[in-house]
Design an enzyme around this catalytic site. Structure first.
Site, PDB file in Angstrom:
ATOM      1  N   ARG A  62      51.309  48.612  37.516  1.00  0.00           N
ATOM      2  CA  ARG A  62      50.836  49.862  38.121  1.00  0.00           C
ATOM      3  C   ARG A  62      49.324  50.030  37.970  1.00  0.00           C
ATOM      4  NH1 ARG A  62      53.428  55.979  38.153  1.00  0.00           N
ATOM      5  NH2 ARG A  62      51.757  56.846  39.419  1.00  0.00           N
TER       6      ARG A  62
ATOM      7  N   HIS B 253      35.628  56.571  38.905  1.00  0.00           N
ATOM      8  CA  HIS B 253      35.713  57.723  37.998  1.00  0.00           C
ATOM      9  C   HIS B 253      34.357  58.029  37.349  1.00  0.00           C
ATOM     10  CE1 HIS B 253      40.390  57.658  37.511  1.00  0.00           C
ATOM     11  NE2 HIS B 253      39.988  57.965  38.710  1.00  0.00           N
TER      12      HIS B 253
ATOM     13  N   LYS C 174      53.652  51.728  47.123  1.00  0.00           N
ATOM     14  CA  LYS C 174      53.526  52.565  45.920  1.00  0.00           C
ATOM     15  C   LYS C 174      54.888  52.750  45.251  1.00  0.00           C
ATOM     16  CE  LYS C 174      51.447  55.969  43.338  1.00  0.00           C
ATOM     17  NZ  LYS C 174      50.444  56.965  43.150  1.00  0.00           N
TER      18      LYS C 174
ATOM     19  N   GLU D  31      52.656  52.715  33.805  1.00  0.00           N
ATOM     20  CA  GLU D  31      51.452  51.877  33.818  1.00  0.00           C
ATOM     21  C   GLU D  31      51.286  51.032  32.552  1.00  0.00           C
ATOM     22  OE1 GLU D  31      47.992  53.758  35.691  1.00  0.00           O
ATOM     23  OE2 GLU D  31      46.753  52.486  34.419  1.00  0.00           O
TER      24      GLU D  31
ATOM     25  N   ARG E 175      58.724  73.458  28.864  1.00  0.00           N
ATOM     26  CA  ARG E 175      58.972  72.027  28.599  1.00  0.00           C
ATOM     27  C   ARG E 175      59.469  71.250  29.822  1.00  0.00           C
ATOM     28  NH1 ARG E 175      61.051  73.580  23.378  1.00  0.00           N
ATOM     29  NH2 ARG E 175      59.295  73.449  21.928  1.00  0.00           N
TER      30      ARG E 175
ATOM     31  N   ASN F 286      44.712  51.075  40.373  1.00  0.00           N
ATOM     32  CA  ASN F 286      43.401  51.612  39.984  1.00  0.00           C
ATOM     33  C   ASN F 286      42.244  50.735  40.462  1.00  0.00           C
ATOM     34  OD1 ASN F 286      44.395  53.867  38.560  1.00  0.00           O
ATOM     35  ND2 ASN F 286      44.935  52.529  36.845  1.00  0.00           N
TER      36      ASN F 286
ATOM     37  N   HIS G  69      37.122  61.804  46.545  1.00  0.00           N
ATOM     38  CA  HIS G  69      37.705  60.786  45.658  1.00  0.00           C
ATOM     39  C   HIS G  69      37.819  59.426  46.374  1.00  0.00           C
ATOM     40  CE1 HIS G  69      40.192  58.951  42.601  1.00  0.00           C
ATOM     41  NE2 HIS G  69      41.143  58.726  43.483  1.00  0.00           N
TER      42      HIS G  69
ATOM     43  N   HIS H 211      38.853  52.142  40.874  1.00  0.00           N
ATOM     44  CA  HIS H 211      38.806  53.432  40.175  1.00  0.00           C
ATOM     45  C   HIS H 211      38.001  53.394  38.875  1.00  0.00           C
ATOM     46  CE1 HIS H 211      41.888  54.186  43.105  1.00  0.00           C
ATOM     47  NE2 HIS H 211      42.101  55.415  42.687  1.00  0.00           N
TER      48      HIS H 211
ATOM     49  N   LYS I 242      52.158  60.721  38.435  1.00  0.00           N
ATOM     50  CA  LYS I 242      50.954  60.909  37.605  1.00  0.00           C
ATOM     51  C   LYS I 242      50.431  62.302  37.886  1.00  0.00           C
ATOM     52  CE  LYS I 242      48.853  56.403  36.883  1.00  0.00           C
ATOM     53  NZ  LYS I 242      47.683  55.576  37.209  1.00  0.00           N
TER      54      LYS I 242
ATOM     55  N   GLU J  39      42.520  54.536  50.222  1.00  0.00           N
ATOM     56  CA  GLU J  39      43.670  54.223  49.355  1.00  0.00           C
ATOM     57  C   GLU J  39      44.656  53.295  50.077  1.00  0.00           C
ATOM     58  OE1 GLU J  39      43.589  55.058  46.196  1.00  0.00           O
ATOM     59  OE2 GLU J  39      42.697  57.048  45.933  1.00  0.00           O
TER      60      GLU J  39
HETATM   61  P1  NAD Z   1      42.176  67.612  47.994  1.00  0.00           P
HETATM   62  O1  NAD Z   1      43.497  67.938  47.463  1.00  0.00           O
HETATM   63  O2  NAD Z   1      40.993  68.260  47.381  1.00  0.00           O
HETATM   64  O3  NAD Z   1      42.184  67.913  49.554  1.00  0.00           O
HETATM   65  C1  NAD Z   1      41.017  67.657  50.286  1.00  0.00           C
HETATM   66  C2  NAD Z   1      40.580  68.853  51.145  1.00  0.00           C
HETATM   67  O4  NAD Z   1      41.381  68.910  52.308  1.00  0.00           O
HETATM   68  C3  NAD Z   1      40.731  70.186  50.463  1.00  0.00           C
HETATM   69  O5  NAD Z   1      39.652  71.017  50.819  1.00  0.00           O
HETATM   70  C4  NAD Z   1      42.027  70.728  51.053  1.00  0.00           C
HETATM   71  O6  NAD Z   1      42.097  72.134  51.018  1.00  0.00           O
HETATM   72  C5  NAD Z   1      41.923  70.214  52.457  1.00  0.00           C
HETATM   73  N1  NAD Z   1      43.199  70.032  53.156  1.00  0.00           N
HETATM   74  C6  NAD Z   1      44.362  69.608  52.642  1.00  0.00           C
HETATM   75  N2  NAD Z   1      45.256  69.428  53.614  1.00  0.00           N
HETATM   76  C7  NAD Z   1      44.645  69.750  54.774  1.00  0.00           C
HETATM   77  C8  NAD Z   1      45.048  69.738  56.118  1.00  0.00           C
HETATM   78  N3  NAD Z   1      46.254  69.333  56.496  1.00  0.00           N
HETATM   79  N4  NAD Z   1      44.166  70.143  57.052  1.00  0.00           N
HETATM   80  C9  NAD Z   1      42.904  70.518  56.699  1.00  0.00           C
HETATM   81  N5  NAD Z   1      42.452  70.515  55.444  1.00  0.00           N
HETATM   82  C10 NAD Z   1      43.322  70.126  54.490  1.00  0.00           C
HETATM   83  O7  NAD Z   1      41.898  66.030  47.930  1.00  0.00           O
HETATM   84  P2  NAD Z   1      42.831  64.755  48.133  1.00  0.00           P
HETATM   85  O8  NAD Z   1      41.946  63.716  48.655  1.00  0.00           O
HETATM   86  O9  NAD Z   1      44.077  65.080  48.849  1.00  0.00           O
HETATM   87  O10 NAD Z   1      43.253  64.392  46.650  1.00  0.00           O
HETATM   88  C11 NAD Z   1      42.316  63.961  45.697  1.00  0.00           C
HETATM   89  C12 NAD Z   1      42.910  64.143  44.330  1.00  0.00           C
HETATM   90  O11 NAD Z   1      44.088  63.347  44.208  1.00  0.00           O
HETATM   91  C13 NAD Z   1      41.986  63.722  43.211  1.00  0.00           C
HETATM   92  O12 NAD Z   1      41.978  64.722  42.245  1.00  0.00           O
HETATM   93  C14 NAD Z   1      42.628  62.463  42.663  1.00  0.00           C
HETATM   94  O13 NAD Z   1      42.387  62.302  41.298  1.00  0.00           O
HETATM   95  C15 NAD Z   1      44.065  62.710  42.942  1.00  0.00           C
HETATM   96  N6  NAD Z   1      44.875  61.494  43.039  1.00  0.00           N
HETATM   97  C16 NAD Z   1      45.999  61.426  42.305  1.00  0.00           C
HETATM   98  C17 NAD Z   1      46.802  60.318  42.383  1.00  0.00           C
HETATM   99  C18 NAD Z   1      48.092  60.266  41.611  1.00  0.00           C
HETATM  100  O14 NAD Z   1      48.732  59.228  41.599  1.00  0.00           O
HETATM  101  N7  NAD Z   1      48.477  61.332  40.976  1.00  0.00           N
HETATM  102  C19 NAD Z   1      46.459  59.256  43.237  1.00  0.00           C
HETATM  103  C20 NAD Z   1      45.294  59.358  43.987  1.00  0.00           C
HETATM  104  C21 NAD Z   1      44.494  60.483  43.881  1.00  0.00           C
HETATM  105  N1  GLY Z   2      46.982  56.308  41.961  1.00  0.00           N
HETATM  106  C1  GLY Z   2      47.262  55.439  40.890  1.00  0.00           C
HETATM  107  C2  GLY Z   2      48.650  55.506  40.403  1.00  0.00           C
HETATM  108  O1  GLY Z   2      49.439  56.303  40.867  1.00  0.00           O
HETATM  109  O2  GLY Z   2      49.007  54.771  39.532  1.00  0.00           O
END
Ligand code: NAD
Ligand code: GLY
Length: 346
Positions: free
Chosen positions: A226, A237, A212, A222, A110, A230, A250, A233, A132, A174
């Site tokens: 917030r 998506h 942010k 949100e 939990r 998006n 992404h 997005h 998130k 972003e």
């Molecule tokens: P990712 O986590 O897949 O990383 C991208 C690639 O880079 C991967 O292959 C990873 O292994 C590699 N990598 C990471 N750090 C590295 C480094 N320092 N050097 C070399 N390679 C490296 O992708 P991302 O773009 O970081 O994240 C995308 C994800 O984030 C999506 O799933 C998206 O939905 C999510 N997201 C979430 C939020 C949120 O608020 N929670 C906001 C935006 C995006």
């Molecule tokens: N990346 C969108 C949010 O965190 O709300």
């Protein structure tokens, strides 16, 4: 070390920008990463942790592994290591890792604390901050998840030195998103400065995190503002879903989505051609000029209804109102929306 504070209703935490020094925890720690990042940065991190016991869980790399199977793997290690409610999970990686560790830590017994150590630009400026968390399933992106705020975020821009160029650009998308929606001065600064320069990049990272942090502090779950994060997005998506998360990163999909949103905003009288051109200019500078061909406009439209931004059968869109301001609306005439979709369907 620069510190930015995020204040939510029941938790205040810091985003610390700079070189990681020490993480001290009374209890057990589980570090989660993927093989690629672990190969580069895990040992350095382990050297910084002072805890009763430290365990490691390695999950496969990539968006296509942001699923229940990986969550199960993380939880398996947590149970086998007998983590308890005073234990801590640490996410070492990009947004995929931080979203999954946030989710796994939020549901393990939990809820236990977690810390994010983002290693991609996208995760440093966006995904690691704000709580998130979640995973994808066959119905779409981030459809299973919870709000679970990290206890702290450690952002070290030096990690970005090994980031592939494409991943870097995806993170810039972003940053541009934040500036367009919330900060005209920052947008103009972005036009005048090159994020390939290390000092400029660090300024942009801090500014984006501050935006942010402000937004999350105002609206953690949100209910309103917030939603503006998006921008792009709603379209992105669907694009990611239609391409099975393989074709675009992404941030690349978000950049296409921003262009689609801008086109619709123009039709709705919210945006000028000049503003759209200046956003295009910034996106193009970082090679965020991918195209997407919508094969079937009706089917693309149907997929909006799988997104969690769609409520009561109304699709929510985020449109820039000029630069630095934003409109969130679910009142978009279908004919205008179809005009935009058809433009990408030609
Ligand atoms: P990712 O986590 O897949 O990383 C991208 C690639 O880079 C991967 O292959 C990873 O292994 C590699 N990598 C990471 N750090 C590295 C480094 N320092 N050097 C070399 N390679 C490296 O992708 P991302 O773009 O970081 O994240 C995308 C994800 O984030 C999506 O799933 C998206 O939905 C999510 N997201 C979430 C939020 C949120 O608020 N929670 C906001 C935006 C995006
Ligand atoms: N990346 C969108 C949010 O965190 O709300």
């Amino acid at each position: 070390m620069q510190e930015i504070t995020v204040s939510t209703s029941n938790l205040t935490y810091s985003v610390k920008i700079g070189r990681l020094d020490k993480i001290i925890h009374k209890g057990k720690v589980l570090v989660v990463s993927n093989p690629k990042i672990a190969g580069m940065y895990l040992q350095d991190l382990l050297d910084c942790i002072q805890a009763d016991e430290v365990f490691v869980s390695i999950v496969p790399d990539g968006e296509s592994h942001k699923n229940f199977e990986s969550i199960d793997k993380i939880l398996e290690v947590a149970f086998e290591s007998r983590l308890d409610r005073k234990s801590l999970m640490i996410a070492l990686g990009g947004g995929v890792i931080s979203d999954m560790v946030g989710f796994a830590s939020g549901i393990y017994q939990r809820g236990v604390d977690f810390i994010t150590i983002p290693t991609t630009l996208l995760a440093q400026v966006d995904a690691s901050v704000g709580g998130k968390t979640g995973i994808n399933n066959r119905f779409g992106k981030n459809l299973v998840g919870i709000f679970h705020q990290p206890k702290a975020v450690y952002v070290n821009p030096l990690y970005l030195q090994t980031l592939p160029k494409r991943e870097f650009s995806a993170g810039v998308a972003e940053i541009i998103k934040m500036a367009v929606c919330f900060d005209k001065d920052f947008f103009n600064w972005l036009k005048d400065n090159d994020l390939n320069d290390r000092d400029c990049l660090e300024i942009a990272i801090a500014r984006s995190i501050q935006i942010k942090a402000n937004v999350v502090s105002l609206d953690e779950t949100e209910q309103g503002i917030r939603g503006a994060l998006n921008y792009g997005h709603t379209f992105a998506h669907v694009i990611e879903n239609e391409t099975n998360y393989h074709t675009f990163l992404h941030g690349e999909a978000v950049a296409i989505g921003m262009r689609m949103a801008n086109d619709l905003a123009l039709k709705l009288g919210l945006m000028s051609v000049e503003n759209i051109k200046s956003i295009d200019f910034l996106l193009n500078r970082y090679d965020l000029n991918h195209n997407y061909h919508i094969k079937d406009v009706e089917s693309f439209y149907d997929k909006f209804f799988l997104d969690k931004k769609t409520q009561n059968d109304k699709i929510k869109f985020i449109f820039p109102k000029g630069i630095g301001d934003v409109a969130i609306t679910d009142e978009v005439p279908k004919d205008k929306l179809f005009e935009t979709l058809k433009k990408w369907g030609k």
